[in-house]
Design a protein around this motif. Sequence first.
Motif, PDB file in Angstrom:
ATOM      1  N   LEU A  39      -4.432   8.820   1.572  1.00  0.00           N
ATOM      2  CA  LEU A  39      -4.124   7.394   1.646  1.00  0.00           C
ATOM      3  C   LEU A  39      -3.826   7.022   3.092  1.00  0.00           C
ATOM      4  O   LEU A  39      -3.143   7.757   3.802  1.00  0.00           O
ATOM      5  N   TYR A  40      -4.345   5.867   3.487  1.00  0.00           N
ATOM      6  CA  TYR A  40      -4.215   5.431   4.876  1.00  0.00           C
ATOM      7  C   TYR A  40      -3.500   4.088   4.938  1.00  0.00           C
ATOM      8  O   TYR A  40      -3.880   3.129   4.263  1.00  0.00           O
ATOM      9  N   ASP A  41      -2.448   4.012   5.756  1.00  0.00           N
ATOM     10  CA  ASP A  41      -1.708   2.770   5.984  1.00  0.00           C
ATOM     11  C   ASP A  41      -2.180   2.178   7.308  1.00  0.00           C
ATOM     12  O   ASP A  41      -1.880   2.713   8.379  1.00  0.00           O
ATOM     13  N   GLN A  42      -2.939   1.087   7.218  1.00  0.00           N
ATOM     14  CA  GLN A  42      -3.495   0.486   8.428  1.00  0.00           C
ATOM     15  C   GLN A  42      -2.411  -0.043   9.358  1.00  0.00           C
ATOM     16  O   GLN A  42      -2.522   0.060  10.580  1.00  0.00           O
ATOM     17  N   ASP A  43      -1.349  -0.609   8.792  1.00  0.00           N
ATOM     18  CA  ASP A  43      -0.299  -1.191   9.615  1.00  0.00           C
ATOM     19  C   ASP A  43       0.435  -0.123  10.427  1.00  0.00           C
ATOM     20  O   ASP A  43       0.767  -0.333  11.599  1.00  0.00           O
ATOM     21  N   LEU A  44       0.684   1.017   9.809  1.00  0.00           N
ATOM     22  CA  LEU A  44       1.407   2.094  10.490  1.00  0.00           C
ATOM     23  C   LEU A  44       0.467   3.125  11.115  1.00  0.00           C
ATOM     24  O   LEU A  44       0.929   4.042  11.798  1.00  0.00           O
ATOM     25  N   ASN A  45      -0.845   2.970  10.851  1.00  0.00           N
ATOM     26  CA  ASN A  45      -1.834   3.958  11.294  1.00  0.00           C
ATOM     27  C   ASN A  45      -1.411   5.355  10.838  1.00  0.00           C
ATOM     28  O   ASN A  45      -1.436   6.324  11.592  1.00  0.00           O
ATOM     29  N   ASP A  46      -1.025   5.444   9.561  1.00  0.00           N
ATOM     30  CA  ASP A  46      -0.480   6.680   9.007  1.00  0.00           C
ATOM     31  C   ASP A  46      -1.410   7.211   7.921  1.00  0.00           C
ATOM     32  O   ASP A  46      -1.830   6.472   7.031  1.00  0.00           O
ATOM     33  N   LEU A  47      -1.731   8.508   8.008  1.00  0.00           N
ATOM     34  CA  LEU A  47      -2.584   9.171   7.028  1.00  0.00           C
ATOM     35  C   LEU A  47      -1.753  10.176   6.247  1.00  0.00           C
ATOM     36  O   LEU A  47      -1.086  11.027   6.830  1.00  0.00           O
ATOM     37  N   ASP A  48      -1.799  10.055   4.919  1.00  0.00           N
ATOM     38  CA  ASP A  48      -0.973  10.906   4.060  1.00  0.00           C
ATOM     39  C   ASP A  48      -1.835  11.505   2.957  1.00  0.00           C
ATOM     40  O   ASP A  48      -2.825  10.904   2.530  1.00  0.00           O
ATOM     41  N   PHE A  49      -1.463  12.712   2.505  1.00  0.00           N
ATOM     42  CA  PHE A  49      -2.159  13.371   1.402  1.00  0.00           C
ATOM     43  C   PHE A  49      -1.219  13.459   0.203  1.00  0.00           C
ATOM     44  O   PHE A  49      -0.521  14.453   0.033  1.00  0.00           O
ATOM     45  N   PRO A  50      -1.178  12.434  -0.650  1.00  0.00           N
ATOM     46  CA  PRO A  50      -0.305  12.517  -1.827  1.00  0.00           C
ATOM     47  C   PRO A  50      -0.808  13.491  -2.869  1.00  0.00           C
ATOM     48  O   PRO A  50      -0.065  13.894  -3.763  1.00  0.00           O
ATOM     49  N   TYR A  51      -2.102  13.879  -2.762  1.00  0.00           N
ATOM     50  CA  TYR A  51      -2.661  14.824  -3.727  1.00  0.00           C
ATOM     51  C   TYR A  51      -3.669  15.717  -3.014  1.00  0.00           C
ATOM     52  O   TYR A  51      -4.625  15.228  -2.418  1.00  0.00           O
ATOM     53  N   ARG A  52      -3.408  17.030  -3.057  1.00  0.00           N
ATOM     54  CA  ARG A  52      -4.345  17.969  -2.442  1.00  0.00           C
ATOM     55  C   ARG A  52      -4.299  19.271  -3.240  1.00  0.00           C
ATOM     56  O   ARG A  52      -3.242  19.860  -3.413  1.00  0.00           O
TER      57      ARG A  52
END
Length: 465
Positions: free
Chosen positions: A164-177
């Motif tokens: 999941l990518y947060d455009q406002d924070l420019n943050d990339l997260d993997f909630p499921y892997r």
Amino acid sequence: MKNDGYTSLSQFVDLLLDAICVVDKTGHFEFVSAGAERIFGYTPDEMLGMQMLDLVYPPDRERTLAAANDIMEGRFKLDFENRYVRKDGTLVDILWSARWSEDRQQRIAVARDITKNKIAERRQAALYEISEAVHVAEDLLALYRHIHQIMAKLLPAANFAIALYDQDLNDLDFPYRVWVGEQNRAQCASFDLFTEQVIQSAESLLICPVAMPVSHAQEQDFQNQPISWLGVPLKLQKGIIGALIMHSTPDSRAYTKQDCELVEFVSTQIAFAIERRQMLARLEHIALYDQLTHLPNRELFYDRFQKALSRANRESSYFSLLYLDLDKFKWVNDTYGHGVGDLLLQITAQRILGCVRNSDTVARFGGDEFVILLERVDSAQNTLLVAQKILEVLNHPFELVNQQIHILPSIGIALYPEHGKDEKQLLSCADSAMYKAKRNGGNRVEMGYQGLKTSYFESLSQHHL
């Protein structure tokens, strides 16, 4: 056949879009018509002598062998479906009609390519399942797992991630892997890099031996990994919200452009499903959690209480309730303002959480009232130890508005089943014990007592900040 200038029967057979295949009793091709090349990718000459089962997609081999045995026992097959691996590595769905020739000891079959129809069916089935998953998934993690299961029906997905990518924070997260086996540091770095490339390019990426050429930079990063990568961005009208990432395993087939197109087809529905479940999660949080402290509210507390009660009855176990009130909290609000009072409540919530287990529940009932549900507590002494710990941490001064503020708690305790066997009795007992602590000067813990008759609602009417 009489040669009268007409085209021979064999030439007519070669015009068929379907393929005629003759297999001996050991499963080797003895004859295939020209149509086989359109279906399997191999020329008839290449297929002669090949073992039929070697071309069957591995997950379909067992039932294919069972069907072959049925045919050899004289049962005529008209509508058997399975998947084959073409010469180029792609999958083809085949509808077979077949029978056994006892005289020749051969299986004679006609193969029809139904790949387009099956792809359409799988796409529609996947869209429906993804849409339904939003309604049946208990939370976002359950939705991610369900999406993984749906994708695994369509293509190899042992190594699978939702980013999941947060455009406002420019943050990339993997909630499921999910990764088969242990993932080393180099593999983690490659996974992250590949995902970033999918997000930044906003385009699907396919990297495998039979895919499109890759850039020199990508070649450097993935040259030591012969297995394939597939990444598809999750797009909505507002932009990219994440990506689906798949990484094949050594024992699975490489991804193809066909796979990429399939994932692209369902990716928008997946993006909508994730966004909808995120929205539902936010609404559930608003409905079940206190917006100031983010602790469970009364509604969620009552739900967890009933579950704790059911477990205690089922397992013959015990639990405890702590009712906590902050002495002189109204004075803080009146002296420093509600902003400082709100901050004090937030810090109080965090301090209490630091004293209990993850399995326990700390709820805010409103104002400066907190209720703590301690599950599977085997003695009054252990409950007292937790209460005393909370008392001690709340005795530490609060550093607010550039000065130290002291707020002292009063805590009442009720034990199940000693002080009550339902929500009303236990809360009433703990609340009355808390008032006893206040009357005795506050900043103390009081244990409830048996035979308490005061109702919970009566005690609430007596309570004031």
